[in-house]
Enzyme design. Structure first.
Site, mmCIF file in Angstrom:
data_model
loop_
_atom_site.group_PDB
_atom_site.id
_atom_site.type_symbol
_atom_site.label_atom_id
_atom_site.label_comp_id
_atom_site.label_asym_id
_atom_site.label_seq_id
_atom_site.Cartn_x
_atom_site.Cartn_y
_atom_site.Cartn_z
ATOM 1 N N CYS A 61 -10.785 -9.703 -1.762
ATOM 2 C CA CYS A 61 -11.545 -10.324 -3.042
ATOM 3 C C CYS A 61 -12.009 -9.024 -4.219
ATOM 4 O O CYS A 61 -12.668 -9.455 -5.154
ATOM 5 C CB CYS A 61 -12.878 -10.962 -2.457
ATOM 6 S SG CYS A 61 -14.135 -9.548 -1.798
ATOM 7 N N CYS B 136 -11.812 -4.247 -0.870
ATOM 8 C CA CYS B 136 -11.276 -5.597 -0.191
ATOM 9 C C CYS B 136 -9.949 -5.891 -0.945
ATOM 10 O O CYS B 136 -9.959 -6.328 -2.067
ATOM 11 C CB CYS B 136 -12.171 -6.525 -0.214
ATOM 12 S SG CYS B 136 -11.849 -7.708 0.663
ATOM 13 N N ASP C 281 5.198 15.597 -7.428
ATOM 14 C CA ASP C 281 3.852 15.606 -7.791
ATOM 15 C C ASP C 281 2.879 16.434 -6.630
ATOM 16 O O ASP C 281 2.850 15.833 -5.662
ATOM 17 C CB ASP C 281 3.206 14.304 -8.249
ATOM 18 C CG ASP C 281 1.900 14.489 -8.644
ATOM 19 O OD1 ASP C 281 1.201 15.632 -8.689
ATOM 20 O OD2 ASP C 281 1.412 13.362 -9.380
ATOM 21 N N CYS D 269 -16.984 -10.885 0.897
ATOM 22 C CA CYS D 269 -16.165 -11.918 1.641
ATOM 23 C C CYS D 269 -16.170 -11.731 3.219
ATOM 24 O O CYS D 269 -16.626 -10.670 3.742
ATOM 25 C CB CYS D 269 -14.703 -12.152 1.129
ATOM 26 S SG CYS D 269 -13.524 -11.008 1.851
HETATM 27 ZN ZN LIG Z 1 -13.657 -9.244 0.483
#
Ligand SMILES: [Zn+2]
EC number: 6.3.5.13
Length: 420
Positions: A212, A209, A344, A228
């Site tokens: 959070c 996330c 790469d 969250c």
């Molecule tokens: Zn979150």
């Protein structure tokens, strides 16, 4: 070829004199560059114009109703679809050759002359600046994933840049992909946001996330943060089978010349953007069907009884999309690792090549051997060819799908142009 004609083609009486001169010189430089066989000239034309008038993009954008389209994948096609849809209302300026930085935008608007509308594809790194300079009515946010590994800014950093840019322009309407957690996080606080669902095939860059840092869970097309309140918003526009459902719940059949489920998603996005300008899906849908290729992508060429179709795959997410678009038919894969591709090739290990199992597969390009090792790991049988023509000759009459990364795609296009 007439270069002199462009010098007198300054039509917009409202622009400041410096902008008029800069715009005219920009068009002329682009025309000279085209005449010299150096591509479509939009980068050099825009560069010169901006040297003369640093506010040229702002001046050229002024008075037009503008949509910007940004994201890692699908923006060239979605821009093309959106421009086609907005064509219902009147002339539309657009950067249809994929020059998606401010020089390209400047050149596209200068070349188009005064149009009431513009649809501009924007490189995701430049979105904040282009929003500031063009004050768009609508910005469409498609997705965020890593591009070539050795040049990508972190995906989370990009999402933060977008979020800040949207917060600075509360009047702007945002049309955003509900299926991509990074896009949702960047747009969720915008005052006017319309969500579309175009799917997210590539999820490896959004398991954590952005708000959070907790893991993101997914099930049956839905997603939510485990730590969250961030979760997938309800989408007002969504793909259902081979059509698009609008916010009223009406389903519209979308028949396209471009292949794959991915492009039905791009069409849904274009319809959602066009609706913000007042275009109804019923008017826009037939125009989407007129799009046959986009800057050479999806182009089909007949040669020696083979129908060859070109698909561009520039990063891990777009390889998965190309596998979705390609028919079950003989397939040539070509990979280079020159500057525009990124040097790469370790990203090959992030892509699951198993959908190709059972197909006749050819490999070529500077990095064919990297590809060979990767295919071995996925138990996909293949044959190495040294030229494009060798693959054509080894293919039975019928369809040959070609999937190539950026410079490999250009090499093959050049080879096809020589014989057609
Ligand atoms: Zn979150």
């Amino acid at each position: 070829m007439s270069v002199s004609g462009t010098l007198v083609a300054v039509t917009d009486g409202k622009m400041p004199m410096r902008a008029k001169v800069a715009s005219s010189v920009s068009r002329t430089a682009a025309a000279f560059s085209r005449a010299a066989g150096r591509g479509d000239g939009s980068v050099i034309g825009g560069w010169i114009g901006l040297k003369i008038d640093p506010d040229l993009l702002r001046n050229l954008a002024s008075g037009r109703a503008i949509a910007l389209v940004s994201g890692t994948n699908g923006k060239t096609t979605t821009t093309r679809f959106t421009a086609a849809a907005l064509g219902v209302l009147g002339p539309v300026a657009t950067n249809s050759f994929g020059a998606n930085m401010p020089t390209g935008h400047t050149s596209a608007l200068a070349r188009a002359g005064s149009t009431p509308f513009a649809v501009l594809e924007v490189d995701e790194h430049y979105l904040a600046r282009v929003i500031d300079e063009t004050t768009p009515r609508v910005v469409a946010l498609l997705n965020l994933s890593r591009d070539q590994l050795d040049r990508a800014k972190e995906v989370a950093m990009m999402a933060q840049m977008w979020r800040t840019a949207l917060a600075a322009h509360p009047d702007m309407h945002v049309v955003a992909n509900a299926d991509d957690p990074m896009v949702v996080w960047s747009a969720v606080n915008a005052a006017h946001v319309v969500w579309f669902s175009a799917g997210q095939r590539w999820m490896d860059d959004s398991w954590v996330c952005p708000e959070c840092g907790s893991p993101i869970n997914r099930a049956q097309g839905d997603w939510w943060c485990t730590g969250c309140p961030l979760r997938r918003p309800v989408a007002q526009w969504r793909v259902e089978e081979d059509g698009v459902v609008d916010p009223k719940g009406d389903w519209h059949l979308v028949k396209l010349q471009l292949p794959g489920h991915v492009n039905v998603g791009n069409a849904a996005t274009a319809l959602a953007v066009a609706a913000e300008f007042g275009v109804r899906p019923i008017e826009a849908v037939p125009r989407l069907a007129s799009v046959a290729s986009v800057a050479g992508r999806y182009a089909q060429v007949d040669r020696d009884g083979r129908n060859i179709r070109l698909l561009l795959a520039k990063n891990p997410a777009s390889w998965l999309e190309a596998f979705d678009m390609a028919e079950v038919a003989p397939t040539l894969l070509s990979i280079n690792a020159r500057d525009p591709d990124g040097f790469d090739t370790s990203w090959l290990y992030d892509v699951d090549f198993s959908p190709l199992r059972g197909r006749q597969v050819f490999i070529t390009g500077d990095r064919a051997y990297d590809l060979a090792v990767r295919l071995e790991v996925n138990s996909v049988a293949f044959r190495h060819v040294h030229t494009f023509d060798e693959a054509v000759q080894a293919t039975p009459p019928g369809r040959l799908e070609v999937i190539a990364n950026y410079t490999a795609f250009q090499d093959i296009r050049a080879e096809l142009d020589r014989v057609n």
